[in-house]
Enzyme design. Structure first.
Site, PDB file in Angstrom:
ATOM      1  CB  CYS A  60      -0.976  -0.041   1.162  1.00  0.00           C
ATOM      2  SG  CYS A  60      -2.366   1.111   0.979  1.00  0.00           S
ATOM      3  CG  HIS A 119      -3.819  -3.668   3.062  1.00  0.00           C
ATOM      4  ND1 HIS A 119      -2.812  -3.150   3.843  1.00  0.00           N
ATOM      5  CD2 HIS A 119      -4.483  -2.601   2.556  1.00  0.00           C
ATOM      6  CE1 HIS A 119      -2.866  -1.829   3.825  1.00  0.00           C
ATOM      7  NE2 HIS A 119      -3.864  -1.469   3.043  1.00  0.00           N
ATOM      8  CD  GLU A 126      -1.412  -6.102   5.411  1.00  0.00           C
ATOM      9  OE1 GLU A 126      -1.520  -4.894   5.679  1.00  0.00           O
ATOM     10  OE2 GLU A 126      -1.096  -6.517   4.276  1.00  0.00           O
ATOM     11  CB  SER A 186      -2.149  -8.937  35.866  1.00  0.00           C
ATOM     12  OG  SER A 186      -2.075  -9.860  34.794  1.00  0.00           O
ATOM     13  N   GLY A 187      -2.471 -12.025  37.125  1.00  0.00           N
ATOM     14  CA  GLY A 187      -3.382 -13.159  37.139  1.00  0.00           C
ATOM     15  C   GLY A 187      -3.654 -13.707  35.760  1.00  0.00           C
ATOM     16  N   GLY A 188      -3.232 -12.984  34.719  1.00  0.00           N
ATOM     17  CA  GLY A 188      -3.463 -13.422  33.351  1.00  0.00           C
ATOM     18  C   GLY A 188      -2.351 -14.306  32.819  1.00  0.00           C
ATOM     19  CB  VAL A 189      -2.185 -16.273  29.650  1.00  0.00           C
ATOM     20  CG1 VAL A 189      -1.145 -17.116  28.921  1.00  0.00           C
ATOM     21  CG2 VAL A 189      -3.447 -17.069  29.895  1.00  0.00           C
ATOM     22  CG  ASP A 190      -0.506 -11.853  28.089  1.00  0.00           C
ATOM     23  OD1 ASP A 190      -0.474 -12.907  27.422  1.00  0.00           O
ATOM     24  OD2 ASP A 190      -1.311 -10.933  27.866  1.00  0.00           O
ATOM     25  CB  SER A 191       1.501 -11.282  34.350  1.00  0.00           C
ATOM     26  OG  SER A 191       0.382 -11.946  34.886  1.00  0.00           O
ATOM     27  CG  LEU A 192       1.480 -18.242  34.616  1.00  0.00           C
ATOM     28  CD1 LEU A 192       1.949 -18.342  36.058  1.00  0.00           C
ATOM     29  CD2 LEU A 192       0.268 -19.132  34.377  1.00  0.00           C
TER      30      LEU A 192
END
Length: 511
Positions: free
Chosen positions: A80, A167, A169, A221-227
């Protein structure tokens, strides 16, 4: 490891380009559009992609890459705006032509070319442009056209420069993945060695090289990412990691106890639980604007961590956060517009005494999950539903109160429990599903009496990486049962509605 560099001109799909390349087991890295030639050479990419953007290449404020990029003898794909930059910078001409504007699904005619190998020549693509290439640079030829856009794609095979006005993608371009595969494998000749096991080893070494002998305070935080961030960092630096889990009173039912038990099992020592429910509620009192909620929560988190760090009496240098790519996208990059700030990237005070450590910030959600499995985190924990750092604060519209939190917490538990049971033996379970307590009330009937309670929204979506999502089609008979269960078991709910909005135009979370 072979890599593809993506020069970011501020387009909304830049991170999606990176995601698609990684789907092909090829490492991709996004850099600023004006990256120096010296830095490009240092990174040693096998190919370069120029992203889309919002500007016109002929405008006074248009942005361009370093001119030396065209002399590096590296294959380049322009998409683009990136295509238009390639054309103009090499001697072509781009103009605003109202007759050639195209938006949305568009039929396209391709010609035989290595970029279109194994692709039907009569096909369909996704266009979004008001400017068009009207004159080609020397050495380029047209390789695709539409009814309105004569130069929908062009190439210089000798220099290995390729450009597309559409595009590839986005999923709406039906042959997009094959086109990108042709570019990275056939034209750039990459090895395709981007795998979870390689990510794990690379990230562990990266953390070691950054942290050295310093100490890290982890914001759980309790989420997957921080774990995943915590377990990854623990494997890199061991006892120099201290994890603090703040119970801000904005978690789902039973979540605080479950998270603490899991942390002790996976990491072991240096785990601290801090109960700050009343502090967060007091800070959020009277606040209705979602951006303010996010920033207050982020700021309060840091204040709590600073106090905890001082009490622990360890010289922490780094604050570990589970920031991932979609968080950064929605908070706005150098040129893209902010959709909503993320609690990890938009609410930090200037007086922050820690340096940030964000080992996952260039990974997408599914890559984080794969990394988690390679770290031996149990499957059920790695594939738990995404949960925002601000928690239920962004699932209660309007002012936050304890009563409202209890309503949405209980309704959410009932909804998730029903969906878990309904799809327990299915491979087509919704990717994320939760409830939102709206700030609207409506009249209902309980027994023979009039009631006046809140309207609750159910939200269920299907997605891979949180960059885009489609609403999930739960059968109507089950929506009816869910509505009945919630209205009968949760006080002050008089009406249940189902959100059928895709992302875009909406975001997955309501706030």
């Amino acid at each position: 490891m072979d890599k593809i560099l993506i020069l970011d001109f501020g387009g909304q799909y830049t991170q999606l380009i990176a995601r698609r390349i990684r789907d092909l087991n090829v490492y991709s890295e996004i850099v600023d559009y004006d990256i120096s030639i010296e830095e490009i050479i240092k990174k040693n990419p096998k190919g370069i992609i120029l992203s889309g953007g919002y500007d016109s290449v002929y405008g006074d404020r248009s942005i361009k890459p370093n001119k030396g990029i065209w002399d590096l003898n590296i294959p380049i794909l322009g998409i683009c705006y990136g295509f238009q930059v390639m054309m103009q910078e090499n001697g072509g001409q781009v103009e605003n032509d109202k007759d050639s504007e195209e938006y949305g699904s568009t039929d396209i005619r391709l010609t035989t070319n290595e970029l279109f190998e194994n692709i039907e020549l009569d096909n369909n693509c996704w266009m979004s442009h008001s400017d068009s290439v009207i004159f080609l640079p020397k050495g380029f030829k047209v390789i695709a056209s539409t009814n309105k856009c004569l130069v929908a794609s062009a190439c210089n095979r000798e220099k290995k420069f390729y450009g597309v006005q559409f595009h590839p993608e986005v999923t709406q371009t039906t042959f997009g993945n094959q086109l990108l595969q042709n570019f990275v494998y056939s034209i750039c000749d990459v090895a395709g060695d981007w795998e979870p096991k390689n990510i794990k080893l690379e990230k562990i070494e990266e953390i070691k090289s950054i942290v050295k002998d310093d100490y890290v305070l982890c914001a759980i935080s309790g989420g997957v990412d921080s774990l995943v961030a915590a377990v990854l960092t623990a494997q890199a630096i061991g006892d120099k990691l201290y994890c603090v889990f703040v119970d801000h009173g904005l978690l789902r039912k039973n979540e605080s106890q479950e998270v603490c038990a899991l942390l002790k099992k996976l990491i072991g020592k240096n785990i601290f639980l801090v109960d700050q429910k009343q502090l967060f509620l007091s800070k959020l009192k009277g606040v209705v604007d979602p951006e303010q909620k996010r920033k207050i929560i982020g700021k309060t988190f840091i204040e709590v961590f600073e106090k905890v760090a001082n009490k622990i009496n360890v010289p922490f240098k780094y604050l570990l956060q589970g920031t991932i790519y979609p968080d950064i996208v929605e908070s706005g990059s150098k040129f893209s517009k902010t959709i909503k700030s993320h609690h990890n990237v938009g609410g930090l005070p200037e007086r922050l005494q820690f340096e940030l450590l964000e080992p996952l910030k260039y990974l997408f959600k599914d890559e984080v999950r794969k990394l988690g499995l390679s770290l031996d985190i149990p499957y059920q924990n790695v594939y738990r539903q995404p949960f925002p750092g601000p928690g239920l604060a962004v699932r209660v519209l309007g002012e936050i109160t304890e009563d409202k939190l209890e309503i949405v917490r209980e309704a959410d538990f009932l909804f998730r429990s029903y969906i878990d049971q309904l799809y327990k033996n299915s491979e087509h379970k919704p990717w994320q599903y939760f409830t939102v307590l709206t700030n609207s009330k409506s009249v209902g009937v309980v027994g023979d009496n009039r009631s006046y309670g809140y309207t609750l929204a159910l939200r269920a979506v299907d997605s891979m990486d949180a960059m885009s999502a489609k609403w999930y089609k739960i059968p109507l008979e089950h929506l009816e049962k869910i509505s009945s269960i919630i209205c009968n078991k949760v006080k002050n709910i008089s009406r249940v509605v189902y959100d059928i909005t895709n992302k875009p135009p909406g975001t997955i979370e309501w706030e």
